[in-house]
Design a protein around this motif. Sequence first.
Motif, PDB file in Angstrom:
ATOM      1  N   ILE A   1     150.660 -45.818  77.762  1.00 20.59           N
ATOM      2  CA  ILE A   1     149.617 -46.692  78.309  1.00 20.59           C
ATOM      3  C   ILE A   1     148.245 -46.044  78.142  1.00 20.59           C
ATOM      4  O   ILE A   1     147.272 -46.697  77.735  1.00 20.59           O
ATOM      5  CB  ILE A   1     149.913 -47.017  79.785  1.00 20.59           C
ATOM      6  N   LEU A   2     148.163 -44.753  78.422  1.00 20.92           N
ATOM      7  CA  LEU A   2     146.892 -44.048  78.284  1.00 20.92           C
ATOM      8  C   LEU A   2     146.420 -44.039  76.835  1.00 20.92           C
ATOM      9  O   LEU A   2     145.239 -44.254  76.542  1.00 20.92           O
ATOM     10  CB  LEU A   2     147.040 -42.614  78.805  1.00 20.92           C
ATOM     11  N   ALA A   3     147.344 -43.804  75.901  1.00 22.71           N
ATOM     12  CA  ALA A   3     146.968 -43.684  74.491  1.00 22.71           C
ATOM     13  C   ALA A   3     146.684 -45.024  73.829  1.00 22.71           C
ATOM     14  O   ALA A   3     145.766 -45.138  73.002  1.00 22.71           O
ATOM     15  CB  ALA A   3     148.073 -42.958  73.731  1.00 22.71           C
ATOM     16  N   TYR A   4     147.445 -46.062  74.179  1.00 21.90           N
ATOM     17  CA  TYR A   4     147.381 -47.308  73.420  1.00 21.90           C
ATOM     18  C   TYR A   4     146.696 -48.468  74.156  1.00 21.90           C
ATOM     19  O   TYR A   4     146.198 -49.386  73.511  1.00 21.90           O
ATOM     20  CB  TYR A   4     148.795 -47.736  73.012  1.00 21.90           C
ATOM     21  N   GLU A   5     146.661 -48.438  75.488  1.00 24.72           N
ATOM     22  CA  GLU A   5     146.036 -49.542  76.206  1.00 24.72           C
ATOM     23  C   GLU A   5     144.585 -49.252  76.585  1.00 24.72           C
ATOM     24  O   GLU A   5     143.809 -50.175  76.806  1.00 24.72           O
ATOM     25  CB  GLU A   5     146.846 -49.897  77.458  1.00 24.72           C
ATOM     26  N   THR A   6     144.216 -47.976  76.687  1.00 24.74           N
ATOM     27  CA  THR A   6     142.826 -47.647  76.980  1.00 24.74           C
ATOM     28  C   THR A   6     142.083 -47.382  75.673  1.00 24.74           C
ATOM     29  O   THR A   6     142.675 -47.309  74.596  1.00 24.74           O
ATOM     30  CB  THR A   6     142.715 -46.400  77.881  1.00 24.74           C
ATOM     31  N   ASP A   7     140.754 -47.193  75.775  1.00 23.06           N
ATOM     32  CA  ASP A   7     139.946 -46.890  74.589  1.00 23.06           C
ATOM     33  C   ASP A   7     139.609 -45.401  74.497  1.00 23.06           C
ATOM     34  O   ASP A   7     138.645 -45.004  73.837  1.00 23.06           O
ATOM     35  CB  ASP A   7     138.660 -47.720  74.593  1.00 23.06           C
ATOM     36  N   LEU A   8     140.406 -44.563  75.157  1.00 21.66           N
ATOM     37  CA  LEU A   8     140.128 -43.133  75.228  1.00 21.66           C
ATOM     38  C   LEU A   8     139.954 -42.488  73.858  1.00 21.66           C
ATOM     39  O   LEU A   8     139.097 -41.624  73.663  1.00 21.66           O
ATOM     40  CB  LEU A   8     141.269 -42.435  75.995  1.00 21.66           C
ATOM     41  N   LEU A   9     140.761 -42.899  72.880  1.00 22.01           N
ATOM     42  CA  LEU A   9     140.778 -42.230  71.578  1.00 22.01           C
ATOM     43  C   LEU A   9     139.702 -42.742  70.621  1.00 22.01           C
ATOM     44  O   LEU A   9     139.622 -42.272  69.492  1.00 22.01           O
ATOM     45  CB  LEU A   9     142.162 -42.391  70.940  1.00 22.01           C
ATOM     46  N   GLU A  10     138.870 -43.654  71.062  1.00 19.89           N
ATOM     47  CA  GLU A  10     137.916 -44.296  70.162  1.00 19.89           C
ATOM     48  C   GLU A  10     136.535 -43.667  70.159  1.00 19.89           C
ATOM     49  O   GLU A  10     135.670 -44.072  69.379  1.00 19.89           O
ATOM     50  CB  GLU A  10     137.788 -45.786  70.523  1.00 19.89           C
ATOM     51  N   TYR A  11     136.310 -42.657  71.019  1.00 20.98           N
ATOM     52  CA  TYR A  11     134.959 -42.150  71.199  1.00 20.98           C
ATOM     53  C   TYR A  11     134.876 -40.644  70.944  1.00 20.98           C
ATOM     54  O   TYR A  11     135.873 -39.927  71.024  1.00 20.98           O
ATOM     55  CB  TYR A  11     134.474 -42.449  72.626  1.00 20.98           C
ATOM     56  N   PRO A  12     133.657 -40.160  70.639  1.00 16.31           N
ATOM     57  CA  PRO A  12     133.451 -38.706  70.560  1.00 16.31           C
ATOM     58  C   PRO A  12     133.703 -38.066  71.923  1.00 16.31           C
ATOM     59  O   PRO A  12     134.066 -38.732  72.888  1.00 16.31           O
ATOM     60  CB  PRO A  12     131.971 -38.582  70.141  1.00 16.31           C
ATOM     61  N   ASP A  13     133.471 -36.762  71.998  1.00 18.83           N
ATOM     62  CA  ASP A  13     133.755 -36.033  73.226  1.00 18.83           C
ATOM     63  C   ASP A  13     132.924 -36.582  74.385  1.00 18.83           C
ATOM     64  O   ASP A  13     131.693 -36.569  74.347  1.00 18.83           O
ATOM     65  CB  ASP A  13     133.461 -34.541  73.026  1.00 18.83           C
ATOM     66  N   LEU A  14     133.592 -37.068  75.419  1.00 20.39           N
ATOM     67  CA  LEU A  14     132.916 -37.698  76.540  1.00 20.39           C
ATOM     68  C   LEU A  14     132.185 -36.686  77.433  1.00 20.39           C
ATOM     69  O   LEU A  14     131.317 -37.072  78.224  1.00 20.39           O
ATOM     70  CB  LEU A  14     133.927 -38.465  77.397  1.00 20.39           C
TER      71      LEU A  14
ATOM     72  N   THR B   1     143.519 -34.660  78.130  1.00 17.74           N
ATOM     73  CA  THR B   1     143.350 -35.704  77.108  1.00 17.74           C
ATOM     74  C   THR B   1     141.926 -36.262  77.060  1.00 17.74           C
ATOM     75  O   THR B   1     141.507 -36.789  76.036  1.00 17.74           O
ATOM     76  CB  THR B   1     144.314 -36.882  77.353  1.00 17.74           C
ATOM     77  N   LEU B   2     141.167 -36.139  78.145  1.00 15.22           N
ATOM     78  CA  LEU B   2     139.857 -36.783  78.213  1.00 15.22           C
ATOM     79  C   LEU B   2     138.844 -36.138  77.274  1.00 15.22           C
ATOM     80  O   LEU B   2     137.991 -36.816  76.700  1.00 15.22           O
ATOM     81  CB  LEU B   2     139.341 -36.725  79.657  1.00 15.22           C
ATOM     82  N   SER B   3     138.931 -34.838  77.110  1.00 13.82           N
ATOM     83  CA  SER B   3     137.948 -34.087  76.331  1.00 13.82           C
ATOM     84  C   SER B   3     138.398 -33.986  74.875  1.00 13.82           C
ATOM     85  O   SER B   3     139.358 -33.280  74.558  1.00 13.82           O
ATOM     86  CB  SER B   3     137.792 -32.687  76.938  1.00 13.82           C
ATOM     87  N   ARG B   4     137.697 -34.667  73.962  1.00 12.02           N
ATOM     88  CA  ARG B   4     138.145 -34.707  72.567  1.00 12.02           C
ATOM     89  C   ARG B   4     138.190 -33.318  71.941  1.00 12.02           C
ATOM     90  O   ARG B   4     139.099 -33.006  71.175  1.00 12.02           O
ATOM     91  CB  ARG B   4     137.212 -35.610  71.754  1.00 12.02           C
ATOM     92  N   LYS B   5     137.213 -32.472  72.251  1.00 13.31           N
ATOM     93  CA  LYS B   5     137.165 -31.140  71.644  1.00 13.31           C
ATOM     94  C   LYS B   5     138.288 -30.240  72.154  1.00 13.31           C
ATOM     95  O   LYS B   5     138.581 -29.221  71.543  1.00 13.31           O
ATOM     96  CB  LYS B   5     135.812 -30.484  71.929  1.00 13.31           C
ATOM     97  N   ALA B   6     138.860 -30.582  73.273  1.00 10.92           N
ATOM     98  CA  ALA B   6     139.907 -29.741  73.859  1.00 10.92           C
ATOM     99  C   ALA B   6     141.147 -30.563  74.176  1.00 10.92           C
ATOM    100  O   ALA B   6     141.861 -30.288  75.132  1.00 10.92           O
ATOM    101  CB  ALA B   6     139.383 -29.053  75.113  1.00 10.92           C
ATOM    102  N   ARG B   7     141.409 -31.564  73.365  1.00 13.74           N
ATOM    103  CA  ARG B   7     142.550 -32.457  73.621  1.00 13.74           C
ATOM    104  C   ARG B   7     143.844 -31.815  73.124  1.00 13.74           C
ATOM    105  O   ARG B   7     143.885 -31.176  72.075  1.00 13.74           O
ATOM    106  CB  ARG B   7     142.318 -33.801  72.937  1.00 13.74           C
ATOM    107  N   CYS B   8     144.901 -32.006  73.880  1.00 10.27           N
ATOM    108  CA  CYS B   8     146.195 -31.420  73.509  1.00 10.27           C
ATOM    109  C   CYS B   8     146.747 -32.066  72.243  1.00 10.27           C
ATOM    110  O   CYS B   8     146.400 -33.191  71.883  1.00 10.27           O
ATOM    111  CB  CYS B   8     147.189 -31.574  74.655  1.00 10.27           C
ATOM    112  N   ARG B   9     147.631 -31.344  71.569  1.00  7.66           N
ATOM    113  CA  ARG B   9     148.314 -31.854  70.372  1.00  7.66           C
ATOM    114  C   ARG B   9     149.680 -32.440  70.707  1.00  7.66           C
ATOM    115  O   ARG B   9     150.237 -33.199  69.926  1.00  7.66           O
ATOM    116  CB  ARG B   9     148.496 -30.722  69.351  1.00  7.66           C
TER     117      ARG B   9
END
Length: 676
Positions: free
Chosen positions: A335-348, A299-307
């Motif tokens: 919790i990972l999807a909605y409480e963190t800011d993981l989905l708000e940024y380009p590929d980390l 999930t961390l890598s936006r370019k290779a994130r699971c569907r």
Amino acid sequence: MTEQNSHTIYDKNGNPTIDRPWIFRTYAGHTNVWATNALYRENLSKGQTGLSIAMDLATQCGYSSDHPIAKPEIGKVGVPINSLDDFHILFDNIPLEEMNTSMTINGTAMWLLSLYVALAEERGVDISKLKGTTQNDLIKEYLARGTYIFPPEDSMRLIVDMYEFCLHNIPSWNASNICSYHLQEAGATPVQELAFALVTSITILDAIKERDCFTEEEFERCVGRISFFVNAGMRFVEEVSKMRAFCEMWDEITQERYGVKNAKYRRFRYGVQVNSLGLTAEQPENNAWRILIETLGVTLSRKARCRALQLPAWNEALSLPRPWDQQWSLRIQQILAYETDLLEYPDLLEGSVVIESKVKQLKEEAYAEINRVLDLGGGVEAVKSGYMKSALVSSQSQRMGKLANGEQIVVGKNKWIEGLDSPLVSDSDGGIFMVDAKAAQKTLDALAETKRTRDDARVKAALARLAEDAKTNQNLMEASIECAKARVTTGEWSETLRNVFGEYRPPTGVDGQSMSINEDSESLASVRKKIADFIETYGYRPRIVVGKPGLDGHSNGAEMIAVAAKHAGFDVVYFGIRLSASDIVQSALEENVDLIGISLLSGSHNEIITQLFDELEKNGAKEAMPVILGGIIPEPDYDGLLAQGIKRIFTPKDFDPMVVMGEIMDVINEQKSKQH
């Protein structure tokens, strides 16, 4: 790979802003269709956004619940499905047109999809609106999981039939889901996971090309319907890099080998269940943190994130998860999807020198392995020759050796073993799920009622058409859908095709393997001394049968025991999976063995061990032939199994194979001392 993906939300200028969460799933199914329907509806109400259906082993292997080999397995590792009547109950009050439904089914994938289509049509749902996936990866089944039925060429034909039907009728359905998950569970290295999964996809696409059933534009869309199901283990950097390598390699293969021009159809679309093999029965509370770390890998890598993502439960090394355990796994995702800011940024990880170097290395090694398999004739030939299976058994043997030697640390298993007892297993149920034995009868009664009330003439005609179409190379989907509507059963559909195609047993991959155990290991020296003493006393090597009875195809444990026993110095008889109790006893008697070792992971151990001892007694060998048992065996069952006559019980806690071999020799010596 392109930056854009279907998860991303764009602003009015087309710039990516925030990613949508992946599909939240829990892999679920148990007991019977009534109990499973209630579980699905409860999970959907808790925020699950897709269904991932676990079928019981009889359904996966093409048997109806009333078949003798199926009865011990009813509802044990999934939900039993016998006919369309079961699907009506399973999906009661669940809107098919709104669901994204994944079915973990392979040998009988065409049958389950036909049931799903027939259900939609009987409900009046436009089947073109259906969305979901049938796993349908038979190469992986021959290599790792064992729910194959038909020979490889016939299995490939069924897969191509499904692609042809789905593209024209259910355009949002993934007719197969290339599954590297079970390859990793069977010991695959990241390179093998990449290579063998991509070889499987090449094998399928080459077969579709050979069928010549699509226009160029349709073929591109067909490539876009291939999805993948992967595994994510604990080696975080390696797993992130593996997923980025998967994405890049799939884009390259589809563009260069198949000329796919539309970047959308070259996108690597994948779902995940993170690693279950690495979960421990010891200190099981640690598994929650393992699951979270593995989840970050996909999930961390936006370019290779699971569907889509489904997580095992903390107690999966002990038993099937309970509803609360599944809820906890679902909450980790939320919790990972909605409480963190993981989905708000380009590929980390974009531009990481470490990640890019690792991706480059994995790709080079994986392409070399892919070319090696293609030079052997491709995926089907590499299955038939045993090449890929042997490679996996070798990798698993090395992994087991590293665990035993302490080279691979697993907290609570081979290091930092001391600790307080886990409060998670202090409930009255011991923290494990127990299937109600009476629930199986409800399934059998429903099956009998379906057979009693259906139109027998329509059943006979539907099965005759299925057999004829199988012989004449017609696409088998239409005939299978008619079988579904006629209330043909799972066993009848499969048996009809067995009669046309035959069955298949691939190589076991055990021959010629050795265990990576330090030669100065005390446990290895001890067992070899016992074997040497035995040979001196009795004039031959101790001989054992390693048996996999029932329908459980997870053969890793049995294979590792067979390899370890040979490495220690035993003569070993191992014929692979899906043997009856009678088959195993007859082999033991014919080979004049000193011990029978049984491996079971499906929860059917009580019933199958009873069958085994009945067979031994019938042949007058119950007192003379010691039996040991290994697998996922809940502690509450120990007393009953020992009372039946089991001499030792081994579980994943017994990770040093040479210690296990030493105890096996103790059992053999105890038996010999009684006879002399």
